[in-house]
Design a protein around this motif. Structure first.
Motif, short mmCIF file in Angstrom:
data_model
loop_
_atom_site.label_atom_id
_atom_site.label_comp_id
_atom_site.label_asym_id
_atom_site.label_seq_id
_atom_site.Cartn_x
_atom_site.Cartn_y
_atom_site.Cartn_z
N LYS A 80 0.82 -1.22 0.00
CA LYS A 80 0.00 0.00 0.00
C LYS A 80 0.86 1.27 0.00
N THR A 94 5.50 -3.21 11.24
CA THR A 94 4.08 -3.31 11.59
C THR A 94 3.79 -2.35 12.75
N ASN A 146 -2.87 3.48 15.18
CA ASN A 146 -3.80 3.14 14.10
C ASN A 146 -4.79 4.27 13.83
N THR A 166 -0.35 -5.25 3.25
CA THR A 166 0.38 -4.16 3.89
C THR A 166 0.80 -4.54 5.29
N ASN A 167 1.90 -3.99 5.75
CA ASN A 167 2.29 -4.16 7.14
C ASN A 167 1.59 -3.15 8.05
N ASP A 168 0.81 -2.26 7.48
CA ASP A 168 -0.11 -1.43 8.24
C ASP A 168 -1.20 -2.36 8.79
N GLU A 174 -5.08 -3.65 9.17
CA GLU A 174 -6.10 -3.76 8.12
C GLU A 174 -7.11 -2.62 8.17
N ALA A 196 -5.85 0.58 6.66
CA ALA A 196 -5.63 0.31 5.25
C ALA A 196 -6.94 0.42 4.47
N GLY A 239 -3.86 -6.83 6.27
CA GLY A 239 -2.89 -6.07 7.05
C GLY A 239 -2.07 -7.00 7.92
N SER A 240 -1.17 -6.43 8.68
CA SER A 240 -0.31 -7.26 9.53
C SER A 240 -1.09 -7.95 10.65
N SER A 296 -4.20 -9.29 10.16
CA SER A 296 -5.31 -10.03 9.53
C SER A 296 -5.19 -11.55 9.69
N GLN A 348 0.92 -13.47 3.91
CA GLN A 348 -0.13 -12.67 3.27
C GLN A 348 -0.20 -12.98 1.78
#
Length: 229
Positions: free
Chosen positions: A10, A66, A91, A123-125, A127, A130, A148-149, A151, A161
């Motif tokens: 992302k 993350t 977040n 993404t390592n963001d 979810e 994101a 996301g990281s 998820s 992922q």
């Protein structure tokens, strides 16, 4: 070369890294420091961010880490907050960060979908932010898969992922391209057995990405030409 699915990182890939995450770091550090600029600058250095120059150091944990990894680094400097509280704040600030599309995303993604290509985001963001970012750009519904990281599939550079995406869209990994702006993305792609595409819309220079990439492009807008679409 047959590519039937594309998985995108992302930040730094779909969106310009600096616009989003430099604003995020400034806002988060000032909030944690309760408006004290000196304290905010000190906290910025903890995560590898120069508050005055509004620039990340090349080895900053924020670039590919993350939220949990960022908090592990930051928590000892914020004794008044628990790690879950810090993650929630991180977040929340991430979800408010502005987004600058690397290229106009709606026509770009619609063109790929029109060719029958399955699309995903890894993404390592986290979810939730994101999805906020993708929804804000009006493209969340263009993706078959968003992870996301947090998820349940792990985080890059591990391939969890990526393999979850391949399974979800029922495409063999060798027919999937992983696109990203960091070595974490590309190392994960290689580990998953996918084609790897580096892009230069994040902090990493071409010489850092090239050893791990099948091709390095200026931005995602060059992908259709690379695929001959």
């Amino acid at each position: 070369m047959q590519i039937d699915a594309i998985l995108f990182d992302k930040d730094g890939t779909l969106f310009d890294f600096a616009t989003t995450w430099e604003t995020f770091a400034c806002a988060l550090m000032m909030k944690l420091a309760e408006g004290d600029h000196t304290r905010a600058a000190q906290l910025g250095e903890v995560i590898g961010f120069d508050l005055h120059a509004r620039r990340y150091h090349p080895d900053s944990i924020v670039i590919a880490g993350t939220p949990a990894e960022i908090v592990e680094v930051l928590a000892p400097s914020i004794p008044g907050m628990t790690k879950p509280e810090l993650i929630d704040m991180l977040n929340h600030e991430a979800s408010k960060a502005p987004q600058a599309e690397a290229v106009p995303l709606i026509p770009f993604l619609d063109h790929l979908r029109g060719q029958g290509i399955k699309l995903g985001v890894a993404t390592n963001d986290a979810e939730a932010p994101a999805r906020v970012h993708l929804g804000g750009a009006g493209v969340q519904d263009r993706f078959d898969f968003i992870a996301g990281s947090d998820s349940g599939h792990g985080a890059k550079p591990e391939p969890g992922q990526l393999l979850a995406f391949a399974t979800y869209v029922d495409v063999a990994p060798e027919h999937v391209a992983m696109v990203g702006d960091s070595t974490h993305d590309l190392i994960a792609g290689r580990a998953a057995g996918m084609r790897t595409v580096g892009v230069l819309t994040g902090p990493a220079p071409v010489q850092e990405l090239a050893p791990h990439a099948d091709v390095v492009l200026n931005n995602i807008g060059e992908i259709p030409a690379w695929l001959g679409l």
